[in-house]
Design an enzyme around this catalytic site. Structure first.
Site, PDB file in Angstrom:
ATOM      1  N   ARG A 240       0.669  -1.226  -0.027  1.00  0.00           N
ATOM      2  CA  ARG A 240       0.071   0.103   0.044  1.00  0.00           C
ATOM      3  C   ARG A 240       0.881   1.264   0.169  1.00  0.00           C
ATOM      4  NH1 ARG A 240      -3.928  -2.205  -1.479  1.00  0.00           N
ATOM      5  NH2 ARG A 240      -5.884  -2.463  -0.315  1.00  0.00           N
ATOM      6  N   GLU A 269      -2.177   8.137  -3.954  1.00  0.00           N
ATOM      7  CA  GLU A 269      -2.574   7.517  -5.114  1.00  0.00           C
ATOM      8  C   GLU A 269      -4.156   7.944  -5.405  1.00  0.00           C
ATOM      9  OE1 GLU A 269      -1.565   3.532  -4.520  1.00  0.00           O
ATOM     10  OE2 GLU A 269      -3.626   2.946  -5.114  1.00  0.00           O
ATOM     11  N   HIS A 287      -1.316   0.376  -9.557  1.00  0.00           N
ATOM     12  CA  HIS A 287      -2.232  -0.159  -8.751  1.00  0.00           C
ATOM     13  C   HIS A 287      -2.623  -1.411  -9.505  1.00  0.00           C
ATOM     14  CE1 HIS A 287      -4.037  -0.344  -4.478  1.00  0.00           C
ATOM     15  NE2 HIS A 287      -3.964  -1.773  -5.012  1.00  0.00           N
TER      16      HIS A 287
HETATM   17  C1  8YV Z   1      -7.331  -3.946  -5.830  1.00  0.00           C
HETATM   18  C2  8YV Z   1      -5.835  -4.297  -3.764  1.00  0.00           C
HETATM   19  O1  8YV Z   1      -7.031  -3.628  -7.020  1.00  0.00           O
HETATM   20  O2  8YV Z   1      -6.897  -6.279  -3.048  1.00  0.00           O
HETATM   21  C3  8YV Z   1      -6.370  -5.326  -2.572  1.00  0.00           C
HETATM   22  O3  8YV Z   1      -6.034  -5.109  -1.403  1.00  0.00           O
HETATM   23  O4  8YV Z   1      -5.058  -3.489  -3.414  1.00  0.00           O
HETATM   24  C4  8YV Z   1      -6.251  -4.653  -5.168  1.00  0.00           C
HETATM   25  O5  8YV Z   1      -6.168  -5.664  -5.400  1.00  0.00           O
HETATM   26  C5  8YV Z   1      -8.153  -2.935  -5.180  1.00  0.00           C
HETATM   27  O6  8YV Z   1      -7.930  -2.364  -3.937  1.00  0.00           O
HETATM   28  C6  8YV Z   1      -9.466  -3.567  -5.403  1.00  0.00           C
HETATM   29  O7  8YV Z   1     -10.607  -2.569  -4.986  1.00  0.00           O
END
Ligand code: 8YV
Length: 327
Positions: A240, A269, A287
């Site tokens: 993150r 981001e 991401h």
């Molecule tokens: C996603 C992610 O793209 O699953 C997670 O925690 O960071 C990613 O896989 C995104 O957050 C899906 O909303």
């Protein structure tokens, strides 16, 4: 009989919406707008369930303003955007989407690490700029991945999947740091050795960061940590934004404290520290570590299964606070 009303906060696959429509009165967001908090709250009025992604913030203020809400189902595995304790206190069940994205995300983390080590993005930009006019002996010579030491910071499901790729596929020595040690049999299968965070930073040729974000992991890797790393090392962050101090990383790359970095996540981001654009040897992606079509579909289906179960008297597959149901 009126059907329960649910909100799908972002654009998702059509068949997901069709599945939800079999049970609920569904409001969608076909334009895929990232709603400001006040608009999200307005759209949640009268809704008992919400399908969210990693982008929407579910906090105490939102919950207090949306008293009908009973179920918050995210298609992400990470849930630092959700105040789970505040949900539990108000009897709101939260589900996330673990497991279904593990291998796809590990593939991408490994690809980013390899791209940083072998200078793939940097050399491609050079070629596209039309600067390639001769072969030379050390042109974009990077570091090896096979046989090198892989350092994994955060040894959950995705960290273990990356370790497995390194140990079994690339003959890497794997060291890791995690709050809790893995059981000995899993360490043995992965050929992974627990070390302190400082040792991890000192030993890794390629550091891959996969820890969940929390107040405790904010800037877990900053200037002091980067200074412990080998000058030839690479750093990959697929965890993150905020786990790495991006400003410190941009400086460290510029000053050649480490050789290269690959980032799929950024502080603030989709905004990001523009100094990273000028940093040498950096690979930047928006991401997308979990973004294969089958995996994004599996994530959305899992969130849908959970939402249907929660609002039709079934058992959610991956509740983070099942105790909230009893309230
Ligand atoms: C996603 C992610 O793209 O699953 C997670 O925690 O960071 C990613 O896989 C995104 O957050 C899906 O909303």
């Amino acid at each position: 009989m009126t059907r329960p009303a649910v909100l799908v906060s972002r654009r998702v696959f059509d068949d997901i919406v069709d599945r939800l429509r079999q049970h609920f009165d569904v409001t969608t967001n076909p334009d895929d707008t990232v709603w400001p908090q006040a608009e999200l709250i307005a759209r949640l009025q009268g809704k008992v369930g919400v399908f969210i992604t990693g982008s929407e913030k579910i906090d105490a203020a939102l919950l207090d303003a949306c008293p009908d809400l009973r179920a918050v189902c995210t298609m992400a595995v990470g849930y630092n955007n959700i105040d789970v304790a505040a949900c539990t206190a108000r009897g709101v069940v939260v589900t996330n989407a673990p497991d279904v994205l593990t291998e796809t995300t590990a593939d991408f983390g490994f690809a980013l690490m390899m791209a940083a080590a072998r200078r793939i993005a940097e050399s491609e930009h050079f070629l596209r700029r039309g600067e390639w006019n001769k072969w030379s002996v050390d042109m974009f010579a990077g570091s090896d991945v096979h046989g090198a030491t892989l350092g994994v910071l955060g040894m959950g499901r995705i960290g273990q999947a990356i370790a497995r790729r390194g140990a079994l596929g690339f003959g890497m020595q794997v060291v890791y740091h995690n709050r809790s040690r893995l059981p000995a049999d899993i360490e043995a299968t992965l050929g992974a050795r627990w070390v302190s965070k400082e040792e991890l930073l000192r030993q890794a040729d390629h550091l891959v960061i996969v820890v969940p974000y929390s107040a405790a992991s904010h800037h877990l890797v900053g200037a002091a940590e980067l200074a412990l790393m080998k000058p030839g090392a690479t750093l990959t962050n697929i965890a993150r934004g905020g786990v790495v101090d991006d400003a410190a990383l941009a400086r460290a790359l510029k000053d050649r404290v480490i050789a290269a970095a690959a980032l799929d996540v950024f502080e603030g981001e989709p905004q990001f520290n523009r100094d990273l654009l000028d940093a040498p040897s950096v690979v930047l992606t928006p991401h997308i570590a979990s973004a294969s079509i089958p995996t994004r579909r599996a994530m959305a289906n899992l969130a849908t299964d959970n939402l249907i179960a929660l609002l039709t008297g079934g058992e959610p597959k991956t509740a983070l606070n099942p105790e909230a149901r009893k309230r």
